[in-house]
Design an enzyme around this catalytic site. Structure first.
Site, PDB file in Angstrom:
ATOM      1  N   ARG A 170     -29.213 -26.664 -31.296  1.00 21.20           N
ATOM      2  CA  ARG A 170     -27.318 -26.827 -31.485  1.00 21.20           C
ATOM      3  C   ARG A 170     -26.589 -25.258 -32.008  1.00 21.20           C
ATOM      4  NH1 ARG A 170     -25.084 -31.704 -32.775  1.00 21.20           N
ATOM      5  NH2 ARG A 170     -26.942 -33.537 -32.867  1.00 21.20           N
ATOM      6  N   GLN A 193     -13.346 -29.492 -44.906  1.00 18.17           N
ATOM      7  CA  GLN A 193     -13.800 -29.980 -43.894  1.00 18.17           C
ATOM      8  C   GLN A 193     -15.311 -30.222 -44.205  1.00 18.17           C
ATOM      9  OE1 GLN A 193     -12.854 -30.366 -39.471  1.00 18.17           O
ATOM     10  NE2 GLN A 193     -15.151 -30.945 -39.195  1.00 18.17           N
ATOM     11  N   TYR A 231     -23.072 -29.810 -43.803  1.00 18.58           N
ATOM     12  CA  TYR A 231     -22.464 -28.277 -44.342  1.00 18.58           C
ATOM     13  C   TYR A 231     -20.810 -28.889 -44.779  1.00 18.58           C
ATOM     14  CZ  TYR A 231     -21.676 -28.348 -38.688  1.00 18.58           C
ATOM     15  OH  TYR A 231     -21.685 -29.066 -37.803  1.00 18.58           O
ATOM     16  N   HIS A 269     -22.520 -21.297 -31.675  1.00 18.68           N
ATOM     17  CA  HIS A 269     -20.965 -21.995 -31.711  1.00 18.68           C
ATOM     18  C   HIS A 269     -20.308 -20.985 -32.370  1.00 18.68           C
ATOM     19  CE1 HIS A 269     -22.630 -26.415 -30.727  1.00 18.68           C
ATOM     20  NE2 HIS A 269     -22.491 -25.490 -29.668  1.00 18.68           N
ATOM     21  N   GLU A 323     -13.007 -23.554 -30.624  1.00 18.46           N
ATOM     22  CA  GLU A 323     -14.595 -23.765 -30.595  1.00 18.46           C
ATOM     23  C   GLU A 323     -14.636 -22.712 -29.629  1.00 18.46           C
ATOM     24  OE1 GLU A 323     -16.761 -24.566 -32.585  1.00 18.46           O
ATOM     25  OE2 GLU A 323     -15.469 -24.995 -33.936  1.00 18.46           O
ATOM     26  N   ARG A 371     -22.852 -29.166 -22.957  1.00 19.95           N
ATOM     27  CA  ARG A 371     -21.398 -27.686 -23.405  1.00 19.95           C
ATOM     28  C   ARG A 371     -22.578 -26.744 -23.387  1.00 19.95           C
ATOM     29  NH1 ARG A 371     -19.287 -27.183 -29.354  1.00 19.95           N
ATOM     30  NH2 ARG A 371     -17.954 -24.946 -29.180  1.00 19.95           N
ATOM     31  N   ARG A 412     -38.349 -38.629 -62.061  1.00 19.54           N
ATOM     32  CA  ARG A 412     -37.871 -39.183 -61.150  1.00 19.54           C
ATOM     33  C   ARG A 412     -37.593 -39.089 -60.076  1.00 19.54           C
ATOM     34  NH1 ARG A 412     -33.290 -38.771 -65.451  1.00 19.54           N
ATOM     35  NH2 ARG A 412     -34.362 -36.390 -64.533  1.00 19.54           N
ATOM     36  N   ASN A 416     -18.675 -31.715 -42.676  1.00 17.19           N
ATOM     37  CA  ASN A 416     -19.750 -31.636 -41.582  1.00 17.19           C
ATOM     38  C   ASN A 416     -21.399 -32.815 -41.392  1.00 17.19           C
ATOM     39  OD1 ASN A 416     -17.377 -31.585 -39.686  1.00 17.19           O
ATOM     40  ND2 ASN A 416     -18.560 -29.869 -39.084  1.00 17.19           N
ATOM     41  N   HIS A 456     -22.967 -19.500 -35.268  1.00 10.37           N
ATOM     42  CA  HIS A 456     -24.277 -20.303 -35.816  1.00 10.37           C
ATOM     43  C   HIS A 456     -25.147 -22.019 -34.795  1.00 10.37           C
ATOM     44  CE1 HIS A 456     -24.981 -23.872 -38.611  1.00 10.37           C
ATOM     45  NE2 HIS A 456     -25.927 -22.926 -39.118  1.00 10.37           N
ATOM     46  N   LYS A 473     -19.214 -21.520 -43.497  1.00  8.72           N
ATOM     47  CA  LYS A 473     -19.994 -22.725 -43.132  1.00  8.72           C
ATOM     48  C   LYS A 473     -20.971 -22.185 -44.934  1.00  8.72           C
ATOM     49  CE  LYS A 473     -18.982 -24.055 -38.941  1.00  8.72           C
ATOM     50  NZ  LYS A 473     -19.687 -23.800 -37.056  1.00  8.72           N
TER      51      LYS A 473
END
Length: 205
Positions: A59, A47, A131, A62, A142, A170, A23, A49, A118, A71
C-alpha cells in the site's frame, strides 16, 4: 521506550517495553509525554485507521499536502515493513527513504510527520496495521507516487522474498516522483516546519 530517528528527517521509530507473564504480554503503546519530549508538540488524534492485508500486498506510497496527516503506525497482527519516503521539497533528506519492520511480537511503532510519504509491505496473511492520524481523511488532499518508481529505489520485491507486490489500481497507476514534482503537488519543507511548530503546539506552562 526506546526512540530512534530514521533516515527521513523528523520520522521516528518507537520500540516499547513488552512485558510477558503467564497471561500473555502487556505493553504501553502511547503516552502523551513521548510526543512532547521527542517532537516538542502534541499530536491531535482526529482519525484511527486499520487495514487487514494479504501477504505481499503493498500500500502506498501515499502523501498529503499541507495541512495533512501525521501518522503513528503499529502492527497488531502479522508482520510488515513500514516504508517512509521524504516527499518534502527542500528537506535535507528529500527523496530518501527508510523502512522499519513492524510486527505483533515487538509492537514497534513508527511516527511520520505531515508531508512525508508512506507505504507498507505485508509480510504475512492477515497483517493488521493500526494507525493514528492527526487529521481526518480528505480525498482532495491525498496523492500518491508509484511504489515501483526506480527513482525511489525501494526494494519491495526484496522485502517480499522475491514476490511481485499486490497493488491497488490507484497505486499501480500512480505517477512517478518526477511527474508529481513537475505538477507542483509535493509539499515544501519550510511550510512543513511551520505546520510542525503550530499544529499540536503545547500551551506554555
Amino acid at each position: 521506550m526506546k526512540v530512534r530517528e530514521l533516515a527521513v528527517a523528523g520520522a521516528f521509530e518507537f520500540t516499547p517495553s513488552v512485558l510477558p507473564d503467564n497471561r500473555g504480554v502487556f505493553s504501553e503503546l502511547l503516552r502523551v509525554e513521548w510526543w512532547r519530549e521527542i517532537l516538542g508538540r502534541d499530536l491531535p488524534v482526529a482519525q484511527v485507521n486499520c487495514t487487514v492485508n494479504h501477504r505481499n500486498v503493498v500500500r502506498g506510497v501515499h502523501f498529503t499536502r499541507l495541512v495533512g496527516q501525521a501518522k503513528f503506525v503499529c502492527c497488531l497482527y502479522g508482520s510488515m515493513n513500514d516504508v517512509i519516503v521524504d516527499t518534502r521539497i527542500g528537506s535535507p533528506t528529500f527523496g530518501c527513504h527508510d523502512s522499519v519492520r513492524l510486527d505483533s511480537d515487538s509492537l514497534r511503532m513508527v511516527y511520520l510527520p505531515e508531508g512525508v510519504g508512506h507505504g507498507i509491505a505485508s509480510l504475512a496473511e492477515q497483517t493488521t496495521a493500526f494507525y493514528l492520524c492527526s487529521a481526518t481523511y480528505d480525498a482532495s488532499n491525498e496523492f500518491g507516487v508509484h511504489p515501483l518508481d526506480p527513482q525511489l529505489g525501494i526494494d519491495w520485491r526484496g522485502m517480499l522474498g522475491g514476490a511481485d507486490p499486490i497493488l491497488s489500481v490507484r497505486d499501480s497507476t500512480a505517477p512517478p516522483l518526477q511527474t508529481v514534482l513537475e505538477q507542483g503537488l509535493l509539499p515544501r519543507y519550510q511550510e512543513c516546519l511551520e505546520v510542525y511548530r503550530t499544529v499540536g503546539a503545547m500551551e506554555s506552562r
